[in-house]
Enzyme design. Structure first.
Site, PDB file in Angstrom:
ATOM      1  N   GLU A  79      45.745 -21.878 -76.304  1.00  7.90           N
ATOM      2  CA  GLU A  79      46.262 -21.978 -77.669  1.00  7.90           C
ATOM      3  C   GLU A  79      45.478 -23.053 -78.431  1.00  7.90           C
ATOM      4  O   GLU A  79      45.145 -24.099 -77.895  1.00  7.90           O
ATOM      5  CB  GLU A  79      47.754 -22.370 -77.613  1.00  7.90           C
ATOM      6  CG  GLU A  79      48.410 -22.413 -78.986  1.00  7.90           C
ATOM      7  CD  GLU A  79      49.891 -22.824 -78.941  1.00  7.90           C
ATOM      8  OE1 GLU A  79      50.318 -23.454 -77.955  1.00  7.90           O
ATOM      9  OE2 GLU A  79      50.615 -22.507 -79.902  1.00  7.90           O
ATOM     10  N   LYS A 118      51.573 -15.699 -83.632  1.00  7.89           N
ATOM     11  CA  LYS A 118      52.742 -16.288 -82.950  1.00  7.89           C
ATOM     12  C   LYS A 118      54.015 -16.006 -83.733  1.00  7.89           C
ATOM     13  O   LYS A 118      54.118 -16.317 -84.923  1.00  7.89           O
ATOM     14  CB  LYS A 118      52.526 -17.789 -82.818  1.00  7.89           C
ATOM     15  CG  LYS A 118      53.541 -18.524 -81.989  1.00  7.89           C
ATOM     16  CD  LYS A 118      53.152 -20.006 -81.936  1.00  7.89           C
ATOM     17  CE  LYS A 118      53.918 -20.790 -80.916  1.00  7.89           C
ATOM     18  NZ  LYS A 118      53.362 -22.167 -80.809  1.00  7.89           N
ATOM     19  N   CYS A 123      52.486 -19.209 -76.442  1.00 11.70           N
ATOM     20  CA  CYS A 123      53.250 -20.408 -76.072  1.00 11.70           C
ATOM     21  C   CYS A 123      54.763 -20.246 -76.237  1.00 11.70           C
ATOM     22  O   CYS A 123      55.395 -19.605 -75.407  1.00 11.70           O
ATOM     23  CB  CYS A 123      52.698 -21.619 -76.829  1.00 11.70           C
ATOM     24  SG  CYS A 123      53.077 -23.165 -75.957  1.00 11.70           S
TER      25      CYS A 123
HETATM   26  O1  LIG Z   1      58.035 -24.177 -75.347  1.00  5.56           O
HETATM   27  C1  LIG Z   1      57.526 -25.269 -75.120  1.00  5.56           C
HETATM   28  O2  LIG Z   1      58.046 -26.109 -74.395  1.00  5.56           O
HETATM   29  C2  LIG Z   1      56.218 -25.642 -75.702  1.00  5.56           C
HETATM   30  C3  LIG Z   1      55.862 -24.755 -76.833  1.00  5.56           C
HETATM   31  C4  LIG Z   1      54.626 -25.154 -77.510  1.00  5.56           C
HETATM   32  O3  LIG Z   1      54.046 -26.181 -77.225  1.00  5.56           O
HETATM   33  C5  LIG Z   1      54.060 -24.278 -78.521  1.00  5.56           C
HETATM   34  O4  LIG Z   1      54.656 -23.259 -78.829  1.00  5.56           O
HETATM   35  O5  LIG Z   1      52.974 -24.602 -79.011  1.00  5.56           O
END
Ligand SMILES: O=C(O)CCC(=O)C(=O)O
Length: 274
Positions: free
Chosen positions: A43, A113, A153
């Site tokens: 990411e 996302k 993520c």
């Molecule tokens: O869900 C998480 O703990 C981290 C999510 C995250 O860092 C993101 O979505 O960029």
């Protein structure tokens, strides 16, 4: 049923966008030289993970320098390149977007996302929605050898999304991600493994390498999980490529012996009917 080699690249990300693009390119070349046919990047691999910086690093498709590099490299190496994510500008909105390019360099899919990371935890406050807009579309990519579902993520925390992708027939969930030192130790392995076990698919997650000096310190530990929930490859915290074999026969066997998807009681699941 087929087999293929998947590489997950855990790479350094700095404030220097040009460095990040060139470094990603070099690492993808190294991954392909190890026989990988599908390569996954992390990411926000061209930009530090800081919400205030996303608009400055954002670029548009198809002219942006990062997407141009991804397309060229996929064609040059004849691989499927799941290009992590980058800040993508479309009109007035910036998205956190994964571009997937195929063996001829054409765009196979684009995942924006869906679930923005807005949290207020002890020692961690992130509000992605302060600079990003949420995506709306499910992303299933036909990569020839297999079908790929893409999530980014925080998307992984929503089992509904993974389940819909599994029902759409994906063999693997590929997840550019950047967990942190608060949620990573608690939930990274657990969540990735659970989505694999729930849906009996391969799950692979790519993180940026850890930089202790960064404002947002990423957890690392990029991993590949098989449909039984076994971690078949896992990185440490530095820059590293992990490679795993994906065997579609394993999906079939696990689903035949433990037929979770077939045993769902969809006749009972509609609460609105009650
Ligand atoms: O869900 C998480 O703990 C981290 C999510 C995250 O860092 C993101 O979505 O960029």
């Amino acid at each position: 049923m087929g087999k293929c080699k998947l590489a997950v690249c855990q790479i350094n990300v700095t404030a220097d966008k040009r460095f990040n693009i060139n470094n990603a390119r070099d690492v993808v070349f190294r991954a392909a030289s190890q026989g990988a046919q599908i390569v996954l990047l992390p990411e926000m691999f061209n930009c530090p993970y800081e919400t205030s910086l996303f608009p400055d690093y954002a670029e548009s498709y198809p002219d942006g320098e990062t997407v141009q590099m991804l397309s060229r490299v996929a064609a040059e190496l004849g691989i499927v390149l799941v290009g992590g994510s980058i800040p993508e500008r479309d009109g007035d909105i910036v998205y956190n977007t994964c571009f997937v390019f195929g063996q001829q360099g054409g765009l196979l899919g684009r995942h924006r996302k869906m679930h923005l990371f807005d949290v207020d935890l002890p020692d961690l406050n992130v509000q992605e929605s302060s600079t990003l807009g949420p995506g709306r579309d499910f992303t299933v990519v036909d990569a020839g050898i297999c079908k790929i579902g893409v999530m980014i993520c925080f998307d992984v925390r929503f089992p509904e999304l993974a389940r819909l992708l599994a029902l759409a027939g994906v063999d693997m969930l590929l997840i550019p991600a950047a967990f942190n030192m608060v949620t990573g130790p608690a939930h990274w392995d657990l969540t990735m493994r659970m989505r694999a076990v729930d849906n009996q698919v391969y799950v692979a997650a790519a993180s940026p390498a850890r930089d202790e000096q960064a404002e947002y310190v990423t957890y690392g530990h990029s991993m590949v999980v098989d449909p039984w929930g076994t971690v078949v490859a896992q990185a440490g915290t530095g820059e590293e490529i992990i490679v795993a074999e994906v065997n579609l026969e394993t999906i079939r066997e696990v689903r035949e012996r433990l037929p979770l998807l077939a045993q769902r009681r969809t006749d009972l699941y509609d609460l609105c009917k009650k």
